[in-house]
Design a protein around this motif. Structure first.
Motif, PDB file in Angstrom:
ATOM      1  N   THR A 223       0.848  -1.187   0.000  1.00 28.11           N
ATOM      2  CA  THR A 223       0.000   0.000   0.000  1.00 28.11           C
ATOM      3  C   THR A 223       0.882   1.236   0.000  1.00 28.11           C
ATOM      4  O   THR A 223       1.809   1.348   0.815  1.00 28.11           O
ATOM      5  CB  THR A 223      -0.924   0.043   1.234  1.00 28.11           C
ATOM      6  N   VAL A 224       0.606   2.147  -0.903  1.00 32.84           N
ATOM      7  CA  VAL A 224       1.330   3.420  -0.968  1.00 32.84           C
ATOM      8  C   VAL A 224       0.463   4.475  -0.285  1.00 32.84           C
ATOM      9  O   VAL A 224      -0.682   4.705  -0.686  1.00 32.84           O
ATOM     10  CB  VAL A 224       1.622   3.828  -2.429  1.00 32.84           C
ATOM     11  N   VAL A 225       1.003   5.108   0.747  1.00 31.71           N
ATOM     12  CA  VAL A 225       0.236   6.037   1.569  1.00 31.71           C
ATOM     13  C   VAL A 225       0.774   7.464   1.421  1.00 31.71           C
ATOM     14  O   VAL A 225       1.968   7.701   1.583  1.00 31.71           O
ATOM     15  CB  VAL A 225       0.272   5.634   3.056  1.00 31.71           C
ATOM     16  N   TYR A 226      -0.126   8.387   1.118  1.00 30.36           N
ATOM     17  CA  TYR A 226       0.214   9.806   0.999  1.00 30.36           C
ATOM     18  C   TYR A 226      -0.372  10.571   2.170  1.00 30.36           C
ATOM     19  O   TYR A 226      -1.542  10.379   2.535  1.00 30.36           O
ATOM     20  CB  TYR A 226      -0.347  10.371  -0.309  1.00 30.36           C
ATOM     21  N   SER A 227       0.424  11.434   2.773  1.00 29.04           N
ATOM     22  CA  SER A 227      -0.032  12.261   3.892  1.00 29.04           C
ATOM     23  C   SER A 227      -0.463  13.627   3.368  1.00 29.04           C
ATOM     24  O   SER A 227       0.363  14.388   2.861  1.00 29.04           O
ATOM     25  CB  SER A 227       1.085  12.431   4.923  1.00 29.04           C
ATOM     26  N   ASP A 228      -1.747  13.923   3.507  1.00 29.95           N
ATOM     27  CA  ASP A 228      -2.277  15.207   3.053  1.00 29.95           C
ATOM     28  C   ASP A 228      -2.076  16.238   4.166  1.00 29.95           C
ATOM     29  O   ASP A 228      -2.761  16.212   5.187  1.00 29.95           O
ATOM     30  CB  ASP A 228      -3.754  15.074   2.712  1.00 29.95           C
TER      31      ASP A 228
END
Length: 266
Positions: A40-45
């Motif tokens: 899973t690739v997770v981006y922090s907004d």
């Protein structure tokens, strides 16, 4: 290199990405070695990205990750703007609470919800050539405190810029001439980064509005995003951009007119 000395397979992997250069390279690299694994690739907004970043980089990067069979996710936060209001000031080097509040804490919450038994291996795109501070960064950390005690792996740790750029180009992306725009501007922005603001007047207005809302400290100093003494006295985002656009060492801060009688300087 990938998997050197570690039993990496039959695990869950969580790749934290800003979708800047190193992130795209890491996703591409993992696509070659971890295809078919649970990734899973997770981006922090952070709520402070450049206006175009989500559309032109994050969404495109997510589609690329999904094309490799990876899942994608995003974490949310109160955003930098609300954070500085709550803290009554901007983050500083040595007091960089933005990373912890906007990225680390939301990531930890996501991990606890999605990996409660702490079986995941987390990945990042750190490289030793990036800075002296990272020169001795470990490739593998058995229990990373910033990842809830999970293992942390940095598979590009010994990559040169050329090695990284090869992965980016192979993925079909351009190599950006700047850092990730997940925070724009970043409190650690350099002169080149700040010059980009000159072409984004709406962003200058936005930062200026927040600076004015924060007012002054008890000592009467304005709560501005960048410390004036680090920018030859430039105070406030407009002057900081003017400093960034000037030749090195040539900026002159405006002289304050302390007389408000209406009789002087007319």
């Amino acid at each position: 290199m990938l998997g050197s000395g570690y039993d990496i397979f039959s695990h869950k992997f969580v790749l934290f990405a800003s979708y800047g250069n190193d992130s795209i390279a890491l996703i591409n690299l993992c696509g070659k070695y971890l295809r078919g694994e649970d990734v899973t690739v997770v981006y922090s907004d952070t709520g402070w990205a450049a206006p175009w970043w989500m559309r032109e980089r994050v969404e495109v990067g997510e589609r690329f990750a999904q094309s490799l069979g990876f899942k994608t996710a995003r974490t949310g936060s109160i955003g930098l703007e609300q954070l500085v209001r709550d803290r009554k000031g901007w983050p500083r080097q040595g007091m960089q609470f933005c990373t912890h509040e906007l990225k680390i804490k939301p990531a930890m919450k996501w991990l606890e919800q999605n990996d409660p038994f702490r079986r995941a291996i987390c990945l990042n795109g750190v490289r030793r050539v990036e800075s002296q501070k990272r020169a001795n960064y470990p490739e593998f950390t058995v229990e990373s405190p910033n990842h809830g005690g999970r293992s942390l792996w940095s598979p590009m740790i010994d990559f040169s810029d050329d090695d990284r750029d090869y992965e980016i180009l192979e993925a079909g992306f351009e190599v950006l001439p700047h850092r990730s725009m997940e925070c724009f501007p970043c409190v650690n922005a350099n002169r080149q980064d700040l010059r980009m603001l000159a072409g984004n007047p709406d962003r200058i207005i936005h930062v200026e509005r927040v600076e004015k809302e924060l007012g002054h400290t008890k000592k009467g100093k304005p709560r501005v995003m960048f410390r004036p003494y680090q920018k030859m006295g430039a105070t406030g985002i407009r002057e900081v951009v003017r400093w960034a656009l000037s030749d090195r060492g040539k900026y002159e801060a405006p002289v304050e007119d302390n007389c408000d009688s209406g009789w002087c300087g007319a």
